[in-house]
Design a protein around this motif. Structure first.
Motif, mmCIF file in Angstrom:
data_model
loop_
_atom_site.group_PDB
_atom_site.id
_atom_site.type_symbol
_atom_site.label_atom_id
_atom_site.label_comp_id
_atom_site.label_asym_id
_atom_site.label_seq_id
_atom_site.Cartn_x
_atom_site.Cartn_y
_atom_site.Cartn_z
ATOM 1 N N ALA A 100 -12.707 76.070 51.701
ATOM 2 C CA ALA A 100 -13.857 75.478 52.686
ATOM 3 C C ALA A 100 -15.462 76.249 51.941
ATOM 4 O O ALA A 100 -15.369 77.157 51.487
ATOM 5 N N LYS A 101 -16.448 75.305 52.391
ATOM 6 C CA LYS A 101 -17.747 75.891 51.993
ATOM 7 C C LYS A 101 -18.558 75.313 52.885
ATOM 8 O O LYS A 101 -18.396 74.617 53.881
ATOM 9 N N LYS A 102 -19.704 76.195 52.765
ATOM 10 C CA LYS A 102 -20.700 75.785 54.141
ATOM 11 C C LYS A 102 -21.832 75.152 53.381
ATOM 12 O O LYS A 102 -22.301 75.274 52.265
ATOM 13 N N LEU A 138 -14.246 70.137 60.559
ATOM 14 C CA LEU A 138 -15.373 70.948 60.073
ATOM 15 C C LEU A 138 -15.592 71.729 61.276
ATOM 16 O O LEU A 138 -15.312 71.423 62.527
ATOM 17 N N ILE A 141 -21.943 75.314 62.517
ATOM 18 C CA ILE A 141 -22.441 76.676 62.717
ATOM 19 C C ILE A 141 -23.577 76.527 63.733
ATOM 20 O O ILE A 141 -24.662 76.389 63.019
ATOM 21 N N ARG A 147 -19.290 78.672 67.044
ATOM 22 C CA ARG A 147 -19.039 77.543 66.014
ATOM 23 C C ARG A 147 -18.056 76.495 66.994
ATOM 24 O O ARG A 147 -17.469 76.786 68.044
ATOM 25 N N ARG A 189 -25.634 72.663 60.279
ATOM 26 C CA ARG A 189 -25.187 73.237 59.136
ATOM 27 C C ARG A 189 -23.489 73.456 59.418
ATOM 28 O O ARG A 189 -23.158 73.625 60.657
ATOM 29 N N GLU A 191 -19.267 74.352 58.128
ATOM 30 C CA GLU A 191 -18.076 74.736 57.106
ATOM 31 C C GLU A 191 -17.046 73.893 57.345
ATOM 32 O O GLU A 191 -16.482 73.597 58.281
#
Length: 343
Positions: A100-102, A138, A141, A147, A189, A191
């Motif tokens: 996972a990435k933001k 996903l 944020i 979340r 945004r 994640e």
């Protein structure tokens, strides 16, 4: 301080820091444990503590009952190690390959698909592409750090926008914003990818896809990926809703029957109205599966939607209709309300 965790039956090991949830540590080390909500509401990460001890944080009683705790079970998304651990839980291959990435994203379009369903399409930065498995989700944020999780309705091979299906929960901080104030070009945004709900392509078993409401979103991604990969395994999609407008992409389900060999689409309404002019199946959606397939011993089932539907299907399919417990894959759509009765 950190503790060693050994997974059975694989024997794989990783370290967890004091105060860190076991699941978080596993994902940090690229170890694929099953999970869904990550907040103690869905029960997907449930496993047994064979040796050692954990401190279990607040969770839904439906996800982990008191009698299960006395038998050594824990929810690893909110269980913290207080010693070295030996745990028993099924590992998920392939998840660690797509960490996972933001990322930032821009709202490209909003489409009202039903009175309480918004299809939101997101544009990633020009130099970014999200690698994920069909069925994963996903998490947005929010500005206050909270979340909100939504399944990706777009198949991974598709170029361009990411599609989400968001149901309005009146009084919900995020969905109120989506339905009243969000507009094209807004920045968000998130994640991702997250979750272990995806099609196991290493099997040749026939597939039952079971969705309620916007649980259709990840199922859509799975079906479109199956079409793209020319999967020929028999697939039956059962989509349950209250009334016909709640089947907000009904025509798409019918279209897939012409695009994918051995595919059946069975929509089911629990509360059809005279205005629906409905002559299709009625009742609980998982009961329709049982009526058609009373012996599920040779099947895989992928269920997504309201927790009550997922829990009922899992219980009935495995206890009374022969489905092997390890062949039931689920993503229950939990919300903050599902933790009201936390224990």
């Amino acid at each position: 301080m950190s503790f060693n965790v050994t997974i059975r039956p694989s024997g794989r090991q990783f370290q967890v820091d004091a105060g860190e949830p076991v699941l978080s540590a596993a994902l940090r080390h690229g170890v694929g444990l099953p999970y869904g909500c990550k907040n103690g509401a869905c029960g997907s990460c449930k496993g047994r503590v064979i040796e050692g001890a954990v401190e279990q944080a607040a969770h839904s009683s439906s996800a982990l009952a008191n009698d299960e705790k006395t038998r050594g079970f824990a929810l690893f998304c909110c269980a913290q190690a207080t010693s070295d651990l030996e745990i028993e839980i099924r590992e998920i291959a392939g998840v660690g390959d797509m960490p996972a990435k933001k990322l930032p994203c821009r709202v490209s379009a909003l489409e009202r698909a039903a009175d309480d369903v918004m299809i939101v399409r997101l544009q990633l930065p020009a130099n970014e592409r999200l690698q994920y498995l069909a069925g994963q989700y996903l998490e947005f944020i929010l500005k206050d750090g909270k979340r909100r999780a939504y399944s990706i309705a777009t198949a991974p091979h598709a170029e361009g926008l990411l599609e989400l299906h968001i149901r309005h929960l009146p009084g919900g901080q995020f969905t109120d914003h989506v339905f009243s104030a969000m507009k094209a070009r807004d920045m968000l945004r998130f994640e991702g990818p997250l979750g272990t709900f995806f099609l196991r392509e290493d099997s040749d078993k026939p597939i039952v896809l079971l969705a309620s409401g916007t649980g259709f979103a990840p199922i859509k991604a799975i079906v479109e990926q199956a079409i793209y990969k020319k999967i020929t395994r028999p697939i039956a999609l059962y989509w349950g809703a209250r009334t016909r407008p709640d089947l907000y992409l009904e025509a798409l389900g019918a279209q897939w029957t012409t695009e994918l060999p051995n595919f059946r689409f069975i929509p089911v309404l629990s509360e059809p109205t005279p205005q629906d002019t409905w002559d299709g199946r009625t009742g609980f959606v998982h009961h329709a599966v049982i009526a058609d397939l009373p012996d599920l011993s040779a099947y895989q089932v992928y269920a997504c939607g309201a927790p009550v539907m997922v829990e009922s299907a899992q219980r009935d399919f495995t206890a009374n209709h022969g489905l092997p417990a390890e062949e039931f894959y689920a993503d229950a759509f939990t919300s903050e309300a599902d933790l009201v009765n936390a224990v």
